[in-house]
Motif scaffolding. Structure first.
Motif, PDB file in Angstrom:
ATOM      1  N   THR A  44      41.017  49.076  39.203  1.00  0.00           N
ATOM      2  CA  THR A  44      41.672  47.776  39.128  1.00  0.00           C
ATOM      3  C   THR A  44      41.107  46.953  37.977  1.00  0.00           C
ATOM      4  O   THR A  44      41.759  46.031  37.505  1.00  0.00           O
ATOM      5  N   LYS A  45      39.898  47.291  37.522  1.00  0.00           N
ATOM      6  CA  LYS A  45      39.303  46.568  36.393  1.00  0.00           C
ATOM      7  C   LYS A  45      40.200  46.709  35.154  1.00  0.00           C
ATOM      8  O   LYS A  45      40.476  45.727  34.460  1.00  0.00           O
ATOM      9  N   ASN A  46      40.665  47.920  34.870  1.00  0.00           N
ATOM     10  CA  ASN A  46      41.549  48.140  33.721  1.00  0.00           C
ATOM     11  C   ASN A  46      42.852  47.361  33.887  1.00  0.00           C
ATOM     12  O   ASN A  46      43.339  46.733  32.950  1.00  0.00           O
ATOM     13  N   SER A  47      43.411  47.420  35.076  1.00  0.00           N
ATOM     14  CA  SER A  47      44.662  46.711  35.337  1.00  0.00           C
ATOM     15  C   SER A  47      44.491  45.208  35.180  1.00  0.00           C
ATOM     16  O   SER A  47      45.372  44.527  34.646  1.00  0.00           O
ATOM     17  N   ALA A  48      43.362  44.678  35.633  1.00  0.00           N
ATOM     18  CA  ALA A  48      43.109  43.239  35.525  1.00  0.00           C
ATOM     19  C   ALA A  48      43.011  42.805  34.065  1.00  0.00           C
ATOM     20  O   ALA A  48      43.548  41.753  33.686  1.00  0.00           O
ATOM     21  N   VAL A  49      42.353  43.601  33.240  1.00  0.00           N
ATOM     22  CA  VAL A  49      42.238  43.279  31.811  1.00  0.00           C
ATOM     23  C   VAL A  49      43.622  43.272  31.167  1.00  0.00           C
ATOM     24  O   VAL A  49      43.963  42.359  30.404  1.00  0.00           O
ATOM     25  N   LEU A  50      44.434  44.272  31.472  1.00  0.00           N
ATOM     26  CA  LEU A  50      45.776  44.353  30.901  1.00  0.00           C
ATOM     27  C   LEU A  50      46.668  43.209  31.387  1.00  0.00           C
ATOM     28  O   LEU A  50      47.413  42.618  30.601  1.00  0.00           O
ATOM     29  N   LYS A  51      46.582  42.871  32.671  1.00  0.00           N
ATOM     30  CA  LYS A  51      47.407  41.778  33.197  1.00  0.00           C
ATOM     31  C   LYS A  51      46.986  40.455  32.576  1.00  0.00           C
ATOM     32  O   LYS A  51      47.832  39.625  32.227  1.00  0.00           O
ATOM     33  N   LYS A  52      45.675  40.252  32.414  1.00  0.00           N
ATOM     34  CA  LYS A  52      45.182  39.014  31.795  1.00  0.00           C
ATOM     35  C   LYS A  52      45.701  38.899  30.364  1.00  0.00           C
ATOM     36  O   LYS A  52      46.171  37.837  29.947  1.00  0.00           O
ATOM     37  N   ALA A  53      45.626  39.985  29.597  1.00  0.00           N
ATOM     38  CA  ALA A  53      46.094  39.971  28.209  1.00  0.00           C
ATOM     39  C   ALA A  53      47.594  39.686  28.148  1.00  0.00           C
ATOM     40  O   ALA A  53      48.054  38.896  27.313  1.00  0.00           O
ATOM     41  N   ALA A  54      48.356  40.305  29.029  1.00  0.00           N
ATOM     42  CA  ALA A  54      49.802  40.078  29.051  1.00  0.00           C
ATOM     43  C   ALA A  54      50.114  38.639  29.440  1.00  0.00           C
ATOM     44  O   ALA A  54      50.997  38.002  28.845  1.00  0.00           O
ATOM     45  N   SER A  55      49.394  38.097  30.408  1.00  0.00           N
ATOM     46  CA  SER A  55      49.616  36.719  30.842  1.00  0.00           C
ATOM     47  C   SER A  55      49.279  35.735  29.732  1.00  0.00           C
ATOM     48  O   SER A  55      50.002  34.756  29.514  1.00  0.00           O
ATOM     49  N   GLU A  56      48.183  35.991  29.020  1.00  0.00           N
ATOM     50  CA  GLU A  56      47.809  35.122  27.900  1.00  0.00           C
ATOM     51  C   GLU A  56      48.857  35.196  26.795  1.00  0.00           C
ATOM     52  O   GLU A  56      49.199  34.170  26.186  1.00  0.00           O
ATOM     53  N   ALA A  57      49.374  36.382  26.522  1.00  0.00           N
ATOM     54  CA  ALA A  57      50.396  36.535  25.480  1.00  0.00           C
ATOM     55  C   ALA A  57      51.666  35.770  25.841  1.00  0.00           C
ATOM     56  O   ALA A  57      52.353  35.254  24.960  1.00  0.00           O
TER      57      ALA A  57
END
Length: 115
Positions: free
Chosen positions: A75-88
């Motif tokens: 879930t750590k990888n998924s959280a990083v990707l979701k955070k980046a997508a949300s920021e974008a």
């Protein structure tokens, strides 16, 4: 209720959802269990809308459960990707984080009479 899905990867670990089957019971009061399918090919057979999901199980079987290539699925990888997508998308609200499965169960299936 029975959750019937293929295993995630070649090491026969159960699907990630099995880790929170107790969460389902806590939210709904309905007992549940996980029964693995014999083959990824059986998942959603005859239901065209599940074709991509079926191939996802095939992919993780071929990669030993490593959805992100050489990086173990966490879930750590998924959280990083979701955070980046949300920021974008400039979405920094509550939807910018991963939702724990038990909370998703509560949103989708919970009601006022359930614990």
């Amino acid at each position: 209720m029975t959750f019937h899905a293929p295993v995630w990867g070649a090491d026969e670990n159960p699907s990630f959802v099995i880790l929170d089957i107790n969460g389902w019971y806590w939210v709904t009061g309905i007992k549940s269990r996980y029964v693995p399918m014999d083959s990824w090919e059986d998942f959603g057979r005859g239901i065209p809308e599940l074709g991509e999901h079926r191939l996802l199980f095939a992919f993780t079987l071929a990669t030993g459960g490593r959805y992100y290539g050489d990086i173990p699925t966490t879930t750590k990888n998924s959280a990083v990707l979701k955070k980046a997508a949300s920021e974008a998308k400039e979405n920094l609200g509550p939807d910018a984080k991963l939702l724990p499965l038990i909370h998703w169960f509560r949103v989708k299936f919970g009601n006022s009479t359930v614990r």
